[in-house]
Design an enzyme around this catalytic site. Structure first.
Site, PDB file in Angstrom:
ATOM      1  N   ARG A  71       0.853  -1.184   0.000  1.00 59.87           N
ATOM      2  CA  ARG A  71       0.000   0.000   0.000  1.00 59.87           C
ATOM      3  C   ARG A  71       0.892   1.239   0.000  1.00 59.87           C
ATOM      4  O   ARG A  71       1.980   1.233   0.556  1.00 59.87           O
ATOM      5  CB  ARG A  71      -0.895   0.012   1.250  1.00 59.87           C
ATOM      6  CG  ARG A  71      -2.012  -1.010   1.177  1.00 59.87           C
ATOM      7  CD  ARG A  71      -2.905  -0.930   2.392  1.00 59.87           C
ATOM      8  NE  ARG A  71      -2.261  -1.420   3.589  1.00 59.87           N
ATOM      9  CZ  ARG A  71      -1.709  -0.670   4.515  1.00 59.87           C
ATOM     10  NH1 ARG A  71      -1.743   0.647   4.426  1.00 59.87           N
ATOM     11  NH2 ARG A  71      -1.139  -1.202   5.563  1.00 59.87           N
ATOM     12  N   TYR A 199      -1.404  -3.332  -6.977  1.00 56.59           N
ATOM     13  CA  TYR A 199      -1.230  -4.062  -5.717  1.00 56.59           C
ATOM     14  C   TYR A 199      -2.557  -4.131  -4.947  1.00 56.59           C
ATOM     15  O   TYR A 199      -3.241  -3.106  -4.781  1.00 56.59           O
ATOM     16  CB  TYR A 199      -0.144  -3.398  -4.840  1.00 56.59           C
ATOM     17  CG  TYR A 199      -0.160  -4.010  -3.460  1.00 56.59           C
ATOM     18  CD1 TYR A 199       0.360  -5.288  -3.267  1.00 56.59           C
ATOM     19  CD2 TYR A 199      -0.768  -3.378  -2.387  1.00 56.59           C
ATOM     20  CE1 TYR A 199       0.274  -5.907  -2.030  1.00 56.59           C
ATOM     21  CE2 TYR A 199      -0.854  -3.978  -1.149  1.00 56.59           C
ATOM     22  CZ  TYR A 199      -0.334  -5.246  -0.975  1.00 56.59           C
ATOM     23  OH  TYR A 199      -0.434  -5.856   0.247  1.00 56.59           O
ATOM     24  N   GLY A 201      -3.929  -4.099  -1.924  1.00 57.74           N
ATOM     25  CA  GLY A 201      -4.414  -3.126  -0.943  1.00 57.74           C
ATOM     26  C   GLY A 201      -4.810  -1.792  -1.578  1.00 57.74           C
ATOM     27  O   GLY A 201      -5.598  -1.028  -1.022  1.00 57.74           O
ATOM     28  N   LYS A 208      -9.554  -2.227   1.842  1.00 53.41           N
ATOM     29  CA  LYS A 208      -9.130  -1.113   2.695  1.00 53.41           C
ATOM     30  C   LYS A 208      -9.903   0.169   2.358  1.00 53.41           C
ATOM     31  O   LYS A 208     -10.265   0.941   3.242  1.00 53.41           O
ATOM     32  CB  LYS A 208      -7.628  -0.869   2.546  1.00 53.41           C
ATOM     33  CG  LYS A 208      -6.774  -2.074   2.857  1.00 53.41           C
ATOM     34  CD  LYS A 208      -6.981  -2.545   4.272  1.00 53.41           C
ATOM     35  CE  LYS A 208      -5.977  -3.625   4.632  1.00 53.41           C
ATOM     36  NZ  LYS A 208      -6.203  -4.133   5.989  1.00 53.41           N
ATOM     37  N   HIS A 228     -10.296  -2.346  11.742  1.00 53.87           N
ATOM     38  CA  HIS A 228      -9.240  -3.199  11.203  1.00 53.87           C
ATOM     39  C   HIS A 228      -9.014  -4.352  12.190  1.00 53.87           C
ATOM     40  O   HIS A 228      -8.014  -4.389  12.893  1.00 53.87           O
ATOM     41  CB  HIS A 228      -7.979  -2.344  11.040  1.00 53.87           C
ATOM     42  CG  HIS A 228      -6.881  -2.993  10.269  1.00 53.87           C
ATOM     43  ND1 HIS A 228      -5.568  -2.624  10.404  1.00 53.87           N
ATOM     44  CD2 HIS A 228      -6.888  -3.987   9.351  1.00 53.87           C
ATOM     45  CE1 HIS A 228      -4.820  -3.350   9.593  1.00 53.87           C
ATOM     46  NE2 HIS A 228      -5.593  -4.189   8.946  1.00 53.87           N
ATOM     47  N   SER A 250      -0.902  -4.003  10.326  1.00 53.97           N
ATOM     48  CA  SER A 250      -0.656  -4.943   9.232  1.00 53.97           C
ATOM     49  C   SER A 250       0.546  -5.834   9.527  1.00 53.97           C
ATOM     50  O   SER A 250       1.546  -5.372  10.081  1.00 53.97           O
ATOM     51  CB  SER A 250      -0.380  -4.170   7.951  1.00 53.97           C
ATOM     52  OG  SER A 250      -1.419  -3.245   7.743  1.00 53.97           O
ATOM     53  N   CYS A 252       1.060  -8.308  11.609  1.00 56.61           N
ATOM     54  CA  CYS A 252       1.393  -8.616  13.005  1.00 56.61           C
ATOM     55  C   CYS A 252       0.744  -9.930  13.439  1.00 56.61           C
ATOM     56  O   CYS A 252       0.601 -10.192  14.629  1.00 56.61           O
ATOM     57  CB  CYS A 252       0.937  -7.505  13.946  1.00 56.61           C
ATOM     58  SG  CYS A 252       2.004  -6.071  13.914  1.00 56.61           S
ATOM     59  N   LYS A 254      -2.490 -11.241  12.427  1.00 58.17           N
ATOM     60  CA  LYS A 254      -3.953 -11.339  12.555  1.00 58.17           C
ATOM     61  C   LYS A 254      -4.469 -12.634  11.934  1.00 58.17           C
ATOM     62  O   LYS A 254      -5.315 -13.312  12.497  1.00 58.17           O
ATOM     63  CB  LYS A 254      -4.647 -10.148  11.877  1.00 58.17           C
ATOM     64  CG  LYS A 254      -4.577  -8.877  12.685  1.00 58.17           C
ATOM     65  CD  LYS A 254      -5.812  -7.987  12.551  1.00 58.17           C
ATOM     66  CE  LYS A 254      -6.125  -7.525  11.159  1.00 58.17           C
ATOM     67  NZ  LYS A 254      -5.062  -6.674  10.596  1.00 58.17           N
ATOM     68  N   ASN A 256      -2.890 -15.455  11.442  1.00 60.07           N
ATOM     69  CA  ASN A 256      -2.524 -16.608  12.274  1.00 60.07           C
ATOM     70  C   ASN A 256      -3.431 -16.718  13.489  1.00 60.07           C
ATOM     71  O   ASN A 256      -3.892 -17.803  13.848  1.00 60.07           O
ATOM     72  CB  ASN A 256      -1.073 -16.499  12.762  1.00 60.07           C
ATOM     73  CG  ASN A 256      -0.087 -16.580  11.608  1.00 60.07           C
ATOM     74  OD1 ASN A 256      -0.439 -17.018  10.518  1.00 60.07           O
ATOM     75  ND2 ASN A 256       1.132 -16.142  11.838  1.00 60.07           N
ATOM     76  N   ASP A 279      -9.296  -9.735   9.017  1.00 58.63           N
ATOM     77  CA  ASP A 279      -8.771  -8.388   8.741  1.00 58.63           C
ATOM     78  C   ASP A 279      -9.732  -7.249   9.072  1.00 58.63           C
ATOM     79  O   ASP A 279      -9.295  -6.200   9.512  1.00 58.63           O
ATOM     80  CB  ASP A 279      -8.371  -8.302   7.263  1.00 58.63           C
ATOM     81  CG  ASP A 279      -7.470  -7.110   6.965  1.00 58.63           C
ATOM     82  OD1 ASP A 279      -6.577  -6.833   7.780  1.00 58.63           O
ATOM     83  OD2 ASP A 279      -7.663  -6.460   5.930  1.00 58.63           O
ATOM     84  N   ASN A 376       6.271  -8.773   1.139  1.00 61.44           N
ATOM     85  CA  ASN A 376       4.825  -8.571   1.325  1.00 61.44           C
ATOM     86  C   ASN A 376       4.047  -9.386   0.281  1.00 61.44           C
ATOM     87  O   ASN A 376       2.966  -8.997  -0.132  1.00 61.44           O
ATOM     88  CB  ASN A 376       4.513  -7.069   1.209  1.00 61.44           C
ATOM     89  CG  ASN A 376       3.086  -6.734   1.616  1.00 61.44           C
ATOM     90  OD1 ASN A 376       2.503  -7.351   2.509  1.00 61.44           O
ATOM     91  ND2 ASN A 376       2.489  -5.751   0.944  1.00 61.44           N
ATOM     92  N   ARG A 378       1.678 -12.287  -1.275  1.00 66.60           N
ATOM     93  CA  ARG A 378       0.348 -12.555  -0.723  1.00 66.60           C
ATOM     94  C   ARG A 378      -0.305 -13.785  -1.321  1.00 66.60           C
ATOM     95  O   ARG A 378       0.074 -14.253  -2.393  1.00 66.60           O
ATOM     96  CB  ARG A 378      -0.564 -11.348  -1.023  1.00 66.60           C
ATOM     97  CG  ARG A 378      -0.097 -10.032  -0.406  1.00 66.60           C
ATOM     98  CD  ARG A 378      -0.572  -9.914   0.996  1.00 66.60           C
ATOM     99  NE  ARG A 378      -0.066  -8.736   1.675  1.00 66.60           N
ATOM    100  CZ  ARG A 378      -0.721  -8.134   2.675  1.00 66.60           C
ATOM    101  NH1 ARG A 378      -1.879  -8.583   3.079  1.00 66.60           N
ATOM    102  NH2 ARG A 378      -0.186  -7.108   3.284  1.00 66.60           N
ATOM    103  N   ARG A 409       3.237  -4.582  17.940  1.00 66.98           N
ATOM    104  CA  ARG A 409       4.520  -5.284  17.922  1.00 66.98           C
ATOM    105  C   ARG A 409       5.489  -4.392  18.691  1.00 66.98           C
ATOM    106  O   ARG A 409       5.950  -3.385  18.170  1.00 66.98           O
ATOM    107  CB  ARG A 409       4.939  -5.439  16.453  1.00 66.98           C
ATOM    108  CG  ARG A 409       6.213  -6.165  16.200  1.00 66.98           C
ATOM    109  CD  ARG A 409       6.512  -6.133  14.710  1.00 66.98           C
ATOM    110  NE  ARG A 409       5.709  -7.085  13.975  1.00 66.98           N
ATOM    111  CZ  ARG A 409       6.066  -8.343  13.743  1.00 66.98           C
ATOM    112  NH1 ARG A 409       7.224  -8.794  14.178  1.00 66.98           N
ATOM    113  NH2 ARG A 409       5.271  -9.141  13.066  1.00 66.98           N
TER     114      ARG A 409
HETATM  115  C1  OXD Z   1      -2.897  -4.689   5.435  1.00 68.08           C
HETATM  116  C2  OXD Z   1      -3.562  -5.824   4.784  1.00 68.08           C
HETATM  117  O1  OXD Z   1      -1.948  -4.133   4.864  1.00 68.08           O
HETATM  118  O2  OXD Z   1      -4.442  -6.414   5.424  1.00 68.08           O
HETATM  119  O3  OXD Z   1      -3.307  -4.335   6.539  1.00 68.08           O
HETATM  120  O4  OXD Z   1      -3.239  -6.139   3.626  1.00 68.08           O
HETATM  121 MN    MN Z   2      -5.007  -5.415   7.235  1.00 71.21          MN
END
Ligand code: OXD
Ligand code: MN
Length: 602
Positions: A71, A199, A201, A208, A228, A250, A252, A254, A256, A279, A376, A378, A409
């Site tokens: 992003r 991309y 995002g 988003k 979020h 982002s 961190c 989520k 998992n 998310d 990053n 995906r 984090r």
């Molecule tokens: C972010 C995503 O960047 O979920 O937060 O892709």
């Molecule tokens: Mn996100």
């Protein structure tokens, strides 16, 4: 023949087509046949690569442009009439300037191409929570991703009827030129214009852009929350399920956490996890005075590196079919690879995320290891392929939220878990969240930045008003969820993580549930309640007492310093900042003076 039964929608599509001048306009109907035909077309032009259809059925690979991998917060704008309404948390442009600047880039940009019209719904079609959007795009990659991430097609047009409201979303690739890249939001017009990027995002506009930036703006007007946050359900052995909504910046963990597998030591307790979302959460106060939430999405757009059968086995099952991979390594046998996946990289014949020949251990001219997969990179995969997906996904009123969890984090400072004293203090805890920067954002990685409620890049209006909105929501609820803060990432003086994380995090969630059910006491500290150590079930987990002590250490000096940093952040919002949060801040300072650091109790 008219494109749809919605006259105003048809007129808008015409107007955008006059601007972008595509050769053709195609309505996306959500059918399998159309999806297959578009997949074949994209594979024939190289936009997508078909992976080995026996090993990875229905899976595809896409490579973005090298300069288009995350992003772009610096090119993301909120275009409100008044600059103050966008706030210091957003880049601002006037709507006139936004439409003019992006309009110049869009002009004629789809010549020789097709404009796809994607009617999509965020949330179950016809749910009172849901919002409809229509995205116009010249990218098949976007169409195929939207088909996974949102509900698309005829049902949506049916629900929209002849005059329903929808978000107007326009996306154009425009040669993926970084100098012509702009991600613009016009909340007052319920409109999004995104140009020059491919991309996810920046271009999957339901995610988003709509589900957070535009939705947060609408949520304030309509008295709900667009956040979020992941949502997960924890079922205990009696069959009772409590749902938790959790906000983390982002990358961190989520995804998992949303698919957590109970650790070996807690298996016999018989917990089950249900994944509602990884998310985004949309939450409303229902007639019972409680907070209810849905996941407006229908798929995962998750970070590949580090995903493996240990960190997230449910995710590994989810992404074995019907998945679009972006910017990962292509193996010679038509499978994929990324750093931190289950397999060793193949020695010969692989292509990196840029499509260049790549071997493990390759170095650049400065001697730095060259990553095979972009940091990053995906996967886009349907949520119903997740073994733990919740059977409530299509429920129109969602799930009742018992607890809200904020997390960042932080190598130092924040303990493994603490609970706020009440809603208002919880809003302060969320408003003062901070985290170290990760690969999902451009900028210096590792640097601590304040990221309130993990919404800094996603709040579509002045964040001071957003805090006020959170406070008002609390007043409106008869049953407020309890608010917690977690930090899975605390390190010791040698930079070693103190907590193993992943499935073991259930031990912390268990304490959260026990607190929500008033089953255990907490130890009062200056920053909130922390657990009595006896209340965290450590069966089968070997973390020394000394490490546990460090995990819960509250250093009053470091917190005082944090408090100074918070003042600086709050001051950016001037007198729009709610006084109640300043009062919370004063109270924290007072408690730090009175109570000092932690005294852990057994
Ligand atoms: C972010 C995503 O960047 O979920 O937060 O892709
Ligand atoms: Mn996100």
């Amino acid at each position: 023949m008219a494109l749809t039964k919605h006259q105003e929608l048809n007129e808008w599509v015409d107007k955008m087509a006059q601007l972008c001048q595509p050769d053709k306009i195609v309505l996306i109907d959500g059918s399998e046949a159309q999806k297959q035909q578009l997949t074949e077309e994209a594979c024939s032009t190289g936009e997508l690569i078909k992976l080995d259809q026996e090993k990875l059925p229905g899976c595809l690979l896409h490579r973005t442009a090298a300069n288009d991998v995350a992003r772009v917060e610096n090119l993301t704008y909120i275009c409100t009439r008044l600059k103050d309404d966008a706030g210091p948390n957003n880049n601002w442009m006037s709507p006139e300037e936004g439409y003019r600047r992006a309009g110049e880039i869009f002009e004629g940009s789809m010549k020789g191409r097709t404009m796809y019209v994607i009617p999509f719904c965020m949330g179950p079609v016809s749910s009172p929570f849901s919002k409809i959007g229509v995205e116009l795009t010249d990218s098949i990659y976007v169409v195929l991703n939207m088909l996974i991430m949102t509900r698309v097609g005829k049902d949506v047009l049916e629900a929209l009827g002849t005059g329903g409201e929808y978000s107007k979303c326009l996306h154009g690739k425009e040669e993926l030129n970084a100098n012509k890249r702009l991600i613009l939001h016009f909340p007052e017009d319920n409109t999004i214009w995104s140009v020059g990027s491919g991309y996810g995002g920046n271009v999957l506009l339901g995610k988003k852009c709509l589900a957070l930036r535009i939705a947060s703006f609408l949520a304030r007007k309509e008295m709900w929350l667009a956040e979020h946050m992941l949502i997960l359900g924890i079922e205990d052995p009696t069959g009772r399920i409590d749902y938790i909504a959790a906000a983390f910046p982002s990358a961190c963990g989520k995804t998992n956490l949303a698919m957590l597998v109970p650790p070996e030591g807690l298996k016999k307790k018989g917990y089950r996890i249900w994944t509602v979302g990884d998310d985004i959460a949309w939450m409303r106060i229902d007639t019972d005075g409680k907070l209810w939430g849905i996941n407006p999405e229908k798929g995962f757009f998750g970070v590949a590196p580090g995903t493996n059968s240990k960190t997230n086995p449910n995710c590994m099952t989810t992404i074995k079919k019907n998945t679009i991979y972006t910017n990962v390594v292509l193996n010679p046998d038509g499978t994929v690879w990324w750093e931190g996946c289950d397999d060793e990289p193949v020695a010969e014949g692989a292509l990196d995320w840029l499509g260049q020949p790549w071997k493990p251990g390759m170095k650049d001219k400065d001697g730095k290891e060259i990553l095979g997969a972009q940091a990053n990179s995906r996967f886009t995969a349907p949520i119903e392929q997740c073994p733990t997906h919740s059977y409530r996904l299509e429920h129109h009123h969602g799930v009742n939220i018992s607890a809200i969890v904020f997390g960042g984090r932080r190598a130092h400072l924040a303990p493994l878990i603490y609970q706020s004293f009440d809603w208002s203090h919880g809003v302060y805890v969320g408003a003062t969240m901070a985290s170290e920067r990760t690969a999902a954002q451009y900028g210096k990685q590792g640097e601590v930045r304040r990221d309130p409620m993990a919404m800094l890049p996603f709040c579509g209006y002045n964040m001071a008003d957003y805090f006020e909105h959170w406070l008002r929501m609390g007043v409106r609820m008869r049953w407020q969820p309890k608010i917690f803060h977690v930090n899975w990432f605390r390190q010791d003086e040698n930079g070693e993580y103190l907590w193993p994380g992943y499935g073991e995090n259930l031990r912390v969630l268990e304490w959260i549930l026990a607190r929500c059910r008033n089953e255990v006491e907490g130890v009062k500290t200056a920053i909130g309640f922390i657990p009595y150590l006896k209340d965290i079930d450590m069966t089968g987990l070997d973390v020394s007492k000394d490490k546990m002590k460090k995990l819960f250490e509250i250093d009053p000096q470091a917190w005082k310093k944090e408090a100074e940093d918070i003042v600086e952040f709050f001051q950016k919002f001037g007198n729009r900042m709610p006084l109640e949060l300043w009062a919370q801040h004063e109270a924290l300072n007072r408690r730090l003076d009175e109570l000092g650091g932690t005294k852990l109790k057994g």
